[in-house]
Design a protein around this motif. Sequence first.
Motif, short mmCIF file in Angstrom:
data_model
loop_
_atom_site.label_atom_id
_atom_site.label_comp_id
_atom_site.label_asym_id
_atom_site.label_seq_id
_atom_site.Cartn_x
_atom_site.Cartn_y
_atom_site.Cartn_z
N UNK A 103 -40.06 -20.70 26.39
CA UNK A 103 -39.43 -19.73 27.30
C UNK A 103 -37.96 -19.44 26.99
N UNK A 104 -37.22 -20.43 26.46
CA UNK A 104 -35.81 -20.18 26.14
C UNK A 104 -35.68 -19.18 25.00
N UNK A 105 -36.60 -19.21 24.04
CA UNK A 105 -36.61 -18.24 22.94
C UNK A 105 -37.04 -16.88 23.47
N UNK A 106 -38.01 -16.88 24.37
CA UNK A 106 -38.47 -15.63 24.98
C UNK A 106 -37.33 -14.92 25.68
N UNK A 107 -36.49 -15.67 26.40
CA UNK A 107 -35.35 -15.08 27.10
C UNK A 107 -34.34 -14.51 26.10
N UNK A 108 -34.04 -15.26 25.04
CA UNK A 108 -33.13 -14.78 23.99
C UNK A 108 -33.66 -13.50 23.35
N UNK A 109 -34.95 -13.50 23.10
CA UNK A 109 -35.65 -12.36 22.50
C UNK A 109 -35.51 -11.13 23.41
N UNK A 110 -35.74 -11.31 24.69
CA UNK A 110 -35.65 -10.22 25.66
C UNK A 110 -34.22 -9.69 25.75
N UNK A 111 -33.23 -10.58 25.75
CA UNK A 111 -31.83 -10.15 25.80
C UNK A 111 -31.45 -9.34 24.56
N UNK A 112 -31.94 -9.77 23.39
CA UNK A 112 -31.66 -9.04 22.15
C UNK A 112 -32.25 -7.63 22.20
N UNK A 113 -33.45 -7.51 22.73
CA UNK A 113 -34.07 -6.19 22.86
C UNK A 113 -33.31 -5.32 23.85
N UNK A 114 -32.83 -5.91 24.93
CA UNK A 114 -32.05 -5.16 25.92
C UNK A 114 -30.76 -4.63 25.30
N UNK A 115 -30.09 -5.45 24.48
CA UNK A 115 -28.87 -5.00 23.80
C UNK A 115 -29.16 -3.85 22.85
N UNK A 116 -30.30 -3.92 22.18
CA UNK A 116 -30.68 -2.85 21.25
C UNK A 116 -30.97 -1.56 22.02
N UNK A 117 -31.61 -1.65 23.17
CA UNK A 117 -31.86 -0.47 24.00
C UNK A 117 -30.55 0.14 24.48
N UNK A 118 -29.60 -0.72 24.86
CA UNK A 118 -28.28 -0.24 25.29
C UNK A 118 -27.60 0.53 24.15
N UNK A 119 -27.65 -0.03 22.94
CA UNK A 119 -27.06 0.62 21.77
C UNK A 119 -27.69 1.99 21.55
N UNK A 120 -29.03 2.05 21.60
CA UNK A 120 -29.74 3.32 21.38
C UNK A 120 -29.31 4.37 22.41
N UNK A 121 -29.25 3.97 23.67
CA UNK A 121 -28.86 4.90 24.73
C UNK A 121 -27.43 5.39 24.51
N UNK A 122 -26.54 4.49 24.12
CA UNK A 122 -25.14 4.85 23.87
C UNK A 122 -25.02 5.83 22.71
N UNK A 123 -25.69 5.52 21.60
CA UNK A 123 -25.62 6.37 20.41
C UNK A 123 -26.24 7.74 20.68
N UNK A 124 -27.37 7.78 21.40
CA UNK A 124 -27.99 9.07 21.73
C UNK A 124 -27.03 9.95 22.53
N UNK A 125 -26.34 9.36 23.48
CA UNK A 125 -25.36 10.12 24.27
C UNK A 125 -24.25 10.63 23.36
N UNK A 126 -23.77 9.77 22.47
CA UNK A 126 -22.69 10.16 21.56
C UNK A 126 -23.11 11.33 20.67
N UNK A 127 -24.30 11.24 20.12
CA UNK A 127 -24.77 12.27 19.20
C UNK A 127 -24.90 13.61 19.91
N UNK A 128 -25.31 13.57 21.16
CA UNK A 128 -25.59 14.82 21.85
C UNK A 128 -24.36 15.51 22.44
N UNK A 129 -23.31 14.78 22.79
CA UNK A 129 -22.22 15.44 23.53
C UNK A 129 -20.81 15.25 22.97
N UNK A 130 -20.59 14.36 22.04
CA UNK A 130 -19.21 14.07 21.64
C UNK A 130 -18.90 14.55 20.22
N UNK A 131 -17.59 14.78 19.95
CA UNK A 131 -17.17 15.19 18.61
C UNK A 131 -17.32 14.05 17.60
N UNK A 132 -17.28 14.36 16.30
CA UNK A 132 -17.51 13.36 15.26
C UNK A 132 -16.63 12.12 15.35
#
Length: 195
Positions: A103-132
Amino acid sequence: MIPESLLINYNATLENINASEIILHEKKRADFYFQIKTGEVKMFNLNEQGKEFVQGIFYDGESFGEPPLLGDFKYPASASAVKQTQLYKLNKTKLFELLTENPEINLKFTKALAKRLYYKATILKEISVHPPEHRILTLIDFLKRKYGSEGLFQVELTRQQIADLTGQRVETVIRAIKQLEQDGEIKLIKHKVFR
């Protein structure tokens, strides 16, 4: 992410992948967990004209391609080695056993996936609305938080990789980096980007 000894205990195999070799294909069924021992892997999509959009770049100790394993859907992107890479390959059934029994690895695994989802959401916002320049700084700041330490952080990405990760042309990235240097947001030392 998952300790190597634990991967080996659950029958993971260590594979040697050549530079540019495809590891997994978009729209294929997900049957394995992949974790890099050494090397570099990129996940990408190709459009009808053959232009590549890089979804992410992964390094030593990182895993990739897990969401389709958990969600039981096909890969949304392909993955290939950027350079000579060694990676662990673990059967999906064994991965689920490992996560259930640790379970401790499962929690680490889940946290890593959550960070990756956060990154994706952030980058998608950047690509769509902000200058280079803003897109590039957001990417650099994310990498600095993830891989950097106190003080000046060296960006290990090429101009092409920055372009691929921010949905821009390499020429635009080159101009934006020059502007960011003039604005004092980054430093260029021997053509390397620092922040």
